[in-house]
Design a protein around this motif. Structure first.
Motif, PDB file in Angstrom:
ATOM      1  N   ALA A 311       2.487  -9.168   9.778  1.00 49.54           N
ATOM      2  CA  ALA A 311       1.645  -8.890   8.614  1.00 49.54           C
ATOM      3  C   ALA A 311       1.102  -7.469   8.677  1.00 49.54           C
ATOM      4  N   HIS A 312       1.158  -6.780   7.520  1.00 48.16           N
ATOM      5  CA  HIS A 312       0.603  -5.437   7.407  1.00 48.16           C
ATOM      6  C   HIS A 312      -0.192  -5.344   6.111  1.00 48.16           C
ATOM      7  N   PHE A 313      -1.396  -4.782   6.190  1.00 51.20           N
ATOM      8  CA  PHE A 313      -2.270  -4.629   5.026  1.00 51.20           C
ATOM      9  C   PHE A 313      -1.968  -3.292   4.346  1.00 51.20           C
ATOM     10  N   THR A 337       8.200  -7.413   0.726  1.00 47.92           N
ATOM     11  CA  THR A 337       7.826  -8.832   0.736  1.00 47.92           C
ATOM     12  C   THR A 337       6.312  -8.939   0.794  1.00 47.92           C
ATOM     13  N   VAL A 338       5.738  -9.599  -0.223  1.00 50.50           N
ATOM     14  CA  VAL A 338       4.287  -9.729  -0.345  1.00 50.50           C
ATOM     15  C   VAL A 338       3.898 -11.166  -0.032  1.00 50.50           C
ATOM     16  N   LEU A 346      -5.036 -14.343   7.840  1.00 51.61           N
ATOM     17  CA  LEU A 346      -4.100 -13.396   8.438  1.00 51.61           C
ATOM     18  C   LEU A 346      -4.822 -12.133   8.872  1.00 51.61           C
ATOM     19  N   LYS A 347      -4.313 -11.560   9.971  1.00 50.24           N
ATOM     20  CA  LYS A 347      -4.834 -10.305  10.477  1.00 50.24           C
ATOM     21  C   LYS A 347      -3.684  -9.321  10.653  1.00 50.24           C
ATOM     22  N   GLU A 348      -4.037  -8.079  10.765  1.00 54.77           N
ATOM     23  CA  GLU A 348      -3.028  -7.028  10.925  1.00 54.77           C
ATOM     24  C   GLU A 348      -2.183  -7.274  12.168  1.00 54.77           C
ATOM     25  N   GLY A 349      -0.870  -7.295  11.962  1.00 60.99           N
ATOM     26  CA  GLY A 349       0.064  -7.384  13.060  1.00 60.99           C
ATOM     27  C   GLY A 349       0.394  -8.773  13.536  1.00 60.99           C
TER      28      GLY A 349
END
Length: 362
Positions: A311-313, A337-338, A346-349
């Motif tokens: 996951a990336h913000f 992909t969103v 969810l958190k970064e990475g």
């Protein structure tokens, strides 16, 4: 040489034994933590499964919807210019009449009689004028008498024209091609200039008046196509902008617009409310995502994208909004992909697992 007492050896031996045991346990702990060949290792546990959406270019039509009202393109209240009694009536209710058709004639015999009288006087005066012209050539009549007769002749001609105008005023003619409405008089009725005889409307065209907010005023121009529907049906009708008011209404900050509608086959009625749709512009490569994928912040907007399974913000900018989707103008590219579900967890990475992945263009 002094001898060391025996009680000193005993504690020293105990200390050595304790150190050896502690070293063995520490070494065993390190060996247990190091990977061993042939034994499968525990994998990193993924996050809860999420839904994802693959961004694809799609057609975005920027349009607005407003309400309007249909009006007759041409409409006139038929009235007589003079008072009188109706002696001829030709008002076919609900029927079409051509321009110039005689609709109503008032009593005019007195005016016709006076016209004939003036015409006879004109003939006599013209003969007198011709004789005086012959006499003037041989100086048989003063110049002043000849000119006076000419003035009387012109005065009679003017009176005849006035009388003809009065006679024409006793007739009501169709001002244009149109359909007669309901008549309000009968033959023999006494009418005045204020009496409403009937109405006539042009039926081949209609006007559609509506207003648009000030921010869209620059998008409106003559010949711009519009679509509209009526409250009683879902059938779509078409029209074109004819003109706009040359200024914004100071009270509601709207621009008044008038369109023309062809009514040769649709039989639309003036006074009907219409739901007008204006297509301002369209983008064939718009990036649309579900509105639920947006993470609103104080002054920013973010989405979570999946890259290499993590996951990336991403910061984004948005444009036109629809019921269940929104346009992204900056921050995303086709094929990204969103993530659309589980955004709060969810958190970064973090590593991602998928329940479903949509690849349609909404």
């Amino acid at each position: 040489m002094k001898r060391i007492p025996k009680w000193i050896y005993v504690p020293g031996a105990l200390i050595i034994i304790v150190l050896v045991i502690f070293g063995i346990r520490k070494l065993a702990g390190k060996e247990s933590q190091s990977p061993q060949k042939g034994i499968p290792q525990a994998k990193e546990r993924p996050q809860a499964k999420v839904d994802a959406f693959v961004v694809q270019p799609s057609l975005l039509v920027d349009e607005i919807s407003v309400t309007g009202s249909l009006l007759a393109f041409e409409e006139v209240d038929l009235k007589s210019e003079v008072a009188g009694r109706v002696v001829e009536l030709n008002l076919p209710e609900g029927n079409f009449v051509k321009k110039g058709t005689l609709l109503i004639r008032l009593y005019e015999e007195d005016l016709q009689a006076n016209l004939k009288k003036l015409q006879v006087q004109l003939e006599i005066q013209e003969k007198i004028y011709q004789r005086q012209a012959e006499l003037l050539k041989v100086n048989g009549i003063p110049q002043n008498d000849y000119e006076l007769t000419g003035l009387q002749l012109n005065s009679l001609r003017a009176e005849i024209e006035v009388q003809k105008v009065l006679i024409r005023k006793t007739q009501v003619l169709a001002p244009f091609d149109g359909v007669i409405g309901l008549r309000n008089i009968s033959i023999g009725a006494q009418v005045a200039p204020t009496t409403l005889l009937a109405t006539i409307r042009r039926e081949d065209k209609l006007k559609l008046d509506f207003s648009v907010p000030e921010k869209y005023s620059a998008e409106i121009h003559p010949d711009m196509k519009i679509n509209f529907t009526l409250s009683k049906s879902d059938k779509k009708y078409e029209g074109a902008v004819m003109a706009t008011e040359q200024g914004i209404d100071a009270l509601n900050r709207n621009l008044k617009v008038r369109a023309v509608v062809d009514n040769t086959a649709d039989h639309l009625l003036p006074g009907t409310y219409a739901n007008v749709v204006l297509r301002l512009h369209e983008n064939k490569n718009a990036l649309m995502i579900p509105t639920g994928a947006i993470i609103p912040e104080e002054q920013l907007k973010r989405v979570i994208t999946a890259k290499n399974g993590k996951a990336h913000f991403i910061l984004i900018k948005t444009g036109t909004r629809r019921e269940s989707r929104i346009e992204v103008t900056e921050g995303l590219q086709p094929g990204d992909t969103v993530i659309t579900t589980g955004l709060l967890f969810l958190k970064e990475g973090v590593k991602l697992g998928y329940s479903s992945v949509r690849v349609d263009s909404l």
